[in-house]
Design a protein around this motif. Structure first.
Motif, PDB file in Angstrom:
ATOM      1  N   ILE A  79       0.848  -1.188   0.000  1.00  0.00           N
ATOM      2  CA  ILE A  79       0.000   0.000   0.000  1.00  0.00           C
ATOM      3  C   ILE A  79       0.889   1.245   0.000  1.00  0.00           C
ATOM      4  O   ILE A  79       1.919   1.280   0.691  1.00  0.00           O
ATOM      5  N   ARG A  94      -5.147   3.864   2.282  1.00  0.00           N
ATOM      6  CA  ARG A  94      -4.331   4.347   1.159  1.00  0.00           C
ATOM      7  C   ARG A  94      -4.488   3.422  -0.049  1.00  0.00           C
ATOM      8  O   ARG A  94      -5.037   2.318   0.037  1.00  0.00           O
ATOM      9  N   GLU A  95      -3.950   3.868  -1.195  1.00  0.00           N
ATOM     10  CA  GLU A  95      -4.125   3.140  -2.451  1.00  0.00           C
ATOM     11  C   GLU A  95      -3.109   2.000  -2.596  1.00  0.00           C
ATOM     12  O   GLU A  95      -1.944   2.149  -2.210  1.00  0.00           O
ATOM     13  N   THR A  97      -0.325  -0.388  -4.308  1.00  0.00           N
ATOM     14  CA  THR A  97       0.746  -0.121  -5.261  1.00  0.00           C
ATOM     15  C   THR A  97       1.434  -1.393  -5.754  1.00  0.00           C
ATOM     16  O   THR A  97       2.270  -1.327  -6.651  1.00  0.00           O
TER      17      THR A  97
END
Length: 374
Positions: A79, A94-95, A97
């Motif tokens: 993340i 959070r996004e 990755t």
């Protein structure tokens, strides 16, 4: 781990039944490769009902961990560029990755790669190393080179691969630059999305070799492409269909939005095509061809904003009753270009993405056309 052989067989049967595994050699590779060995650092599961999306770590000591390793699902393993599952307790918003791609897509792509014995392969995006291990089993470690942009992810993959008996050529670096030291390659496969095929990939593929990669855009539509490299330094081929999606390679991520433009403008017109056309995956892909630098945002009151940050161009669409209205600003008229391309595509019979052709010059632009279906 007494349940692991049964879980692996269950996954293999699933992959075979849905057509992701189609040949004996890839079936043998899938049967021999334990996915859980590449997920010992855990992964993040989506928290049901969370808005915005929250994720919580799932670790090897959790009862659901092993069965989930063998689910045909993508599993988030990093993340926000640095955060691994073991780094946190609780939830994170959070996004993602980095992830372990769903096995059905991994095996489908490896089948689509059309490798033969003795071929040299470059993989862009090592990730957990699971797909790298499949390639190693099929071809042999010496014929596999894999590049991962994130050093921490690359180190974890190297450990997992070594523990499963594989020692391919692993490189921590920018996969968009390929790896010229081991070129030329017979095949290049990317497990990240790209907006355009990098010139380095074409230069490092021998004539007659193939590149398999997912072409993406900043409006969120993407598709798998298989290109053949030619003697003259060009590459061409078709999209394969199936709405394949990957995280974009980090250098191909869109620029930060910054301050949104002032969209107050009285030069409004009726839109020939409304923003709802972009809800269709293929129409959105066509829109990305027309406006390749544009991002799509949904702003207040149900309005849609197309924004080209670098050019400073924008188009704002709003629905008034049954009608769509558009205002545009900046040096280009984004929605004019989108309308033109979508209208041409509809006129030609609205062909599916498998009817699209891609041509790339080693030192020139990427071009896309489609077959006329009427």
């Amino acid at each position: 781990m007494s349940d692991e052989p049964a879980l692996r067989q269950q996954l293999l049967d699933h992959l075979t039944s849905r057509g992701s595994v189609r040949s004996p050699k890839w079936r043998d590779a899938a049967a021999a490769t334990a996915r859980h060995e590449f997920l010992r650092g855990g992964f993040f599961r989506q928290v049901r009902g969370s808005t915005p999306t929250a994720r919580a770590p799932e670790m090897p000591q959790d009862p659901a961990w092993l069965p989930d390793c063998y689910a045909d699902e993508s599993l988030v393993t990093q993340i926000a560029g640095t955060i691994a599952p073991g780094d946190i307790r609780g939830q994170i918003f959070r996004e993602p990755t980095s992830s372990s791609t769903l096995p059905s897509l991994v095996l489908r792509m490896l089948e689509d790669l059309e490798v033969k014995d003795g071929m040299r392969v470059l993989e862009v995006g090592t990730g957990t190393g699971y797909s790298t291990a499949l390639l190693c089993h099929r071809l042999g470690d010496d014929l596999v080179t894999s590049v991962e942009v994130d050093p921490d992810v690359a180190a974890r993959a190297a450990t997992s691969l070594a523990q499963t008996g594989h020692v391919p050529h692993l490189v921590a670096g920018d996969g968009l630059a390929g790896h010229p030291d081991n070129a030329p390659y017979d095949r290049i496969i990317a497990t990240c999305g790209v907006r355009t095929i990098p010139a380095a990939w074409i230069a490092q593929t021998r004539p007659g070799g193939q590149i398999l990669a997912t072409l993406c855009g900043w409006m969120g539509s993407s598709e798998l492409a298989r290109l053949t490299v030619h003697e003259d330094g060009t590459a061409s081929g078709r999209l394969l269909g199936g709405q394949v999606s990957f995280m974009l390679a980090r250098p191909h991520l869109p620029p930060a939005l910054g301050l949104l433009p002032d969209t107050r403008d009285d030069s409004e017109r009726e839109a020939v095509i409304g923003a709802d056309a972009l809800d269709d995956w293929t129409a959105r892909f066509v829109a990305q061809i027309a406006a390749p630098q544009a991002q799509r945002l949904q702003v207040g009151n149900g309005e849609d904003l197309l924004l080209d940050v670098e050019a400073g161009a924008w188009a704002l669409l709003r629905q008034v009753g049954e009608q769509w209205r558009v205002r545009q600003g900046g040096p280009a008229r984004l929605w004019d270009d989108v309308e033109k391309h979508i209208a041409m595509w509809i006129h030609d019979g609205a062909p599916g993405l498998e009817k699209f052709r891609v041509t790339v010059a080693c030192d020139g632009p990427q071009q896309m056309t489609w077959d006329i279906t009427h």
